[in-house]
Design an enzyme around this catalytic site. Structure first.
Site, PDB file in Angstrom:
ATOM      1  N   ARG A   1      -2.880 -24.962 -50.461  1.00  0.00           N
ATOM      2  CA  ARG A   1      -2.504 -26.241 -50.086  1.00  0.00           C
ATOM      3  C   ARG A   1      -3.173 -26.619 -48.823  1.00  0.00           C
ATOM      4  O   ARG A   1      -4.170 -27.833 -48.468  1.00  0.00           O
ATOM      5  CB  ARG A   1      -0.904 -26.515 -50.069  1.00  0.00           C
ATOM      6  CG  ARG A   1      -0.679 -27.975 -49.987  1.00  0.00           C
ATOM      7  CD  ARG A   1      -0.247 -28.416 -48.511  1.00  0.00           C
ATOM      8  NE  ARG A   1       0.358 -27.892 -47.641  1.00  0.00           N
ATOM      9  CZ  ARG A   1       0.572 -28.046 -46.484  1.00  0.00           C
ATOM     10  NH1 ARG A   1      -0.091 -28.965 -45.763  1.00  0.00           N
ATOM     11  NH2 ARG A   1       1.610 -27.239 -45.631  1.00  0.00           N
TER      12      ARG A   1
ATOM     13  N   HIS B   1       5.808 -22.056 -38.759  1.00  0.00           N
ATOM     14  CA  HIS B   1       4.499 -22.473 -39.485  1.00  0.00           C
ATOM     15  C   HIS B   1       3.556 -22.635 -38.435  1.00  0.00           C
ATOM     16  O   HIS B   1       3.695 -23.346 -37.472  1.00  0.00           O
ATOM     17  CB  HIS B   1       4.728 -23.758 -40.210  1.00  0.00           C
ATOM     18  CG  HIS B   1       3.601 -24.003 -40.968  1.00  0.00           C
ATOM     19  ND1 HIS B   1       3.285 -24.110 -42.132  1.00  0.00           N
ATOM     20  CD2 HIS B   1       2.739 -24.902 -40.261  1.00  0.00           C
ATOM     21  CE1 HIS B   1       2.261 -24.815 -42.330  1.00  0.00           C
ATOM     22  NE2 HIS B   1       1.686 -25.169 -41.392  1.00  0.00           N
TER      23      HIS B   1
ATOM     24  N   HIS C   1      -0.341 -22.165 -36.686  1.00  0.00           N
ATOM     25  CA  HIS C   1      -1.652 -22.353 -36.547  1.00  0.00           C
ATOM     26  C   HIS C   1      -2.307 -21.551 -35.632  1.00  0.00           C
ATOM     27  O   HIS C   1      -1.954 -21.313 -34.591  1.00  0.00           O
ATOM     28  CB  HIS C   1      -2.203 -24.102 -36.649  1.00  0.00           C
ATOM     29  CG  HIS C   1      -1.715 -24.696 -37.704  1.00  0.00           C
ATOM     30  ND1 HIS C   1      -2.668 -25.562 -38.409  1.00  0.00           N
ATOM     31  CD2 HIS C   1      -0.773 -25.056 -38.388  1.00  0.00           C
ATOM     32  CE1 HIS C   1      -2.095 -26.097 -39.340  1.00  0.00           C
ATOM     33  NE2 HIS C   1      -1.008 -25.923 -39.585  1.00  0.00           N
TER      34      HIS C   1
ATOM     35  N   CYS D   1      -5.324 -28.915 -40.100  1.00  0.00           N
ATOM     36  CA  CYS D   1      -4.688 -30.083 -40.399  1.00  0.00           C
ATOM     37  C   CYS D   1      -5.248 -31.335 -40.251  1.00  0.00           C
ATOM     38  O   CYS D   1      -6.310 -31.661 -39.298  1.00  0.00           O
ATOM     39  CB  CYS D   1      -3.441 -30.531 -39.129  1.00  0.00           C
ATOM     40  SG  CYS D   1      -2.633 -31.999 -39.508  1.00  0.00           S
TER      41      CYS D   1
ATOM     42  N   ASN E   1      -4.798 -22.083 -40.517  1.00  0.00           N
ATOM     43  CA  ASN E   1      -3.509 -21.093 -40.261  1.00  0.00           C
ATOM     44  C   ASN E   1      -3.296 -19.876 -39.864  1.00  0.00           C
ATOM     45  O   ASN E   1      -4.391 -19.046 -40.037  1.00  0.00           O
ATOM     46  CB  ASN E   1      -2.645 -21.516 -41.372  1.00  0.00           C
ATOM     47  CG  ASN E   1      -2.385 -22.879 -41.849  1.00  0.00           C
ATOM     48  OD1 ASN E   1      -3.435 -23.750 -41.607  1.00  0.00           O
ATOM     49  ND2 ASN E   1      -1.153 -23.379 -41.852  1.00  0.00           N
TER      50      ASN E   1
END
Lengths: 321, 321
Positions: A16, A217, A219, A250, A261
């Site tokens: 994703r 989460h 990056h 992003c 990420n």
């Protein structure tokens, strides 16, 4: 040193996160090939696509075909990202996609406007509508989170105090509907975090909500991804999102050519070498990472896949640590 | 969180680490261009080349021309790497090169054999000869260190106990000559360290030698570089070697295509964002990193140079943290 969790849950978001930002077009079959490869690594959760506006995210125009084409491993929870009822309905069309709602608020209003074209108030209202819709359809609403939790390219730093306020707002919204939130995600969407701000932010949230499991989460745009994950481990965080080969980024964060990420294999390597179980097979992750690199057609930022595991060397030398 | 050092000393090794491993040939002028660029970043120490056997390290065949060609910034200590009297004499030919001896032992005998073609005993004897030679010539002998301090591709893991033994041997050697060792370097030459082994290893050395300042030399082959540096900061380590753009690696360590040393700009970024002073100008480091990438002619692994600094964003937004 004994505060590290014994087991860390790693959720894969490479398909994703990666395919939403790659210039592409990447053939649907290739996307499926990567997801099938990831399905043989021990991962228990893979986010495979987004059901979003294909005009805004062209790389996700084939999301339904991807969801349709994968070989389903029954041990794995596959999921998709979506932001509204339309996206939710698209995801629900696939029996093998796990569908639940994560209540996501933003620490930065400017990012919210850039990402979803809504202000705080509009987003809260839209989120209320979505919660109602989900509850009517018996869709679980057990997760919550904050995007741009540590800083934002459109607003600047997010202090621990402001982060806690955003968490408060999110949990108030959950309370309105008497929801039981089982874990809370903090996303460093634009790579503003350092180990220190992770410790401060996670620490402040844990001080106020000591029983709430926190997910990170992260990056790696500024190279802090693994160090931030380590700081999370030190704070007892035991669940992370990551991305095979370090794919991702992003699309609305205004970076150019930057690392994506935090990478699944580097994170799994760190955990494993520190005696923390993940249930993941590092060799299989390295194979999946090599698939990812071929699929996107350019070098990827993860390191262990290029540097090699230490277990392979130990086995060759016939030594144990 | 208050244990972080207030000031961190970062020594640049990119020209030496990088050019010894690049396939090349890289024109001498280009090497000089990078060093001149690094001389405008606030760095106080730059290792610019090695005086070693050009048959074994062809990228250093022009070491004398490089040393001769740089624009000397009088605020900077420039140095070169050398392993024997011949190399030392070559370095001493340049008045602007700072020359001192670092007593370096190895935690792994196999690596020593691979790197210098000597066993432990032969290396100790060679080191004794070198110390004698230096003392006769009034060359300072104030630094010491261990290579392969956390693990080795030829031997496997190095336990904290074995690391302390190697430190003991090194300091015994220093004692034989009544030397005053001012700092002790631990090099993760083949990227075996994790934040946990850094904490254990540094902790064990500090337990036995609490007053000895420790320096960390970290590689990023398996993506742990910055996390390991962070673990070092947590243990109070206030001096690091690093490499602009993440250039480098070890020519005898049997890696292929893997990331090099921990990158100067990512390390400087982490320190600065955590309120630790380095005396470095991050924008100037990013410019030097871009020069490095052009000079080596391929993508380099450092991140902040691609992701951009946060200060630049704060200034654009006119916000302060």
């Amino acid at each position: 040193m004994s505060d590290y969790p014994k087991f860390v849950h790693i959720s894969e978001e490479g398909p994703r996160e990666g395919f939403q930002i790659e210039k592409g077009p990447i053939p649907t079959d290739e996307k499926i090939r990567l997801i099938n490869s990831l399905s043989n690594t021990g991962l228990k959760h893979i986010q495979i696509c987004s059901f979003v506006n294909p005009k805004r995210v062209p790389g996700m125009a084939d999301a339904a075909a991807v969801a349709d084409g994968i070989i389903v491993n029954p041990k794995i929870e596959y999921s998709a990202l979506w932001f509204n009822e339309r996206g939710l309905k698209q995801a629900m069309a696939f029996q093998h996609l796990s569908v639940d709602l994560k209540i996501t608020l933003y620490a930065s209003e400017h990012f919210l406007i850039s990402n979803l074209n809504r202000d705080f108030k509009q987003h809260q209202e839209k989120t209320r509508e979505l919660i109602k819709f989900c509850l009517e359809k018996n869709i679980p609403v057990t997760r919550a989170g904050i995007n741009a939790a540590f800083g934002c390219n459109f607003e600047g730093d997010v202090s621990a105090e402001n982060l806690v306020q955003a968490v408060d707002s999110t949990l108030s919204l959950a309370e309105e509907f008497e929801l039981n939130i089982e874990s809370f995600s903090l996303a460093d969407s634009m790579a503003w975090a350092t180990p220190l701000s992770i410790k401060r932010g996670v620490g402040a949230v844990k001080d106020k909500y000591p029983d709430m499991p926190i997910r990170l989460h992260l990056h790696n745009t500024r190279g802090m991804g693994i160090a931030n994950a380590y700081a999370g481990l030190e704070m007892g965080v035991d669940r992370f999102d990551s991305s095979i080969a370090g794919l991702g980024g992003c699309p609305f964060a205004k970076h150019q050519g930057a690392a994506g990420n935090v990478s699944t294999e580097d994170l799994a390597f760190m955990c494993s070498e520190m005696g923390i179980e993940t249930g993941l097979d590092l060799d299989a992750l390295i194979r999946a990472s090599n698939v990812a690199t071929k699929v996107v057609g350019h070098d990827t930022p993860a390191c262990v896949s290029k540097g090699g595991s230490l277990e392979a060397i130990r086995q060759r030398l016939d030594v144990t640590p």
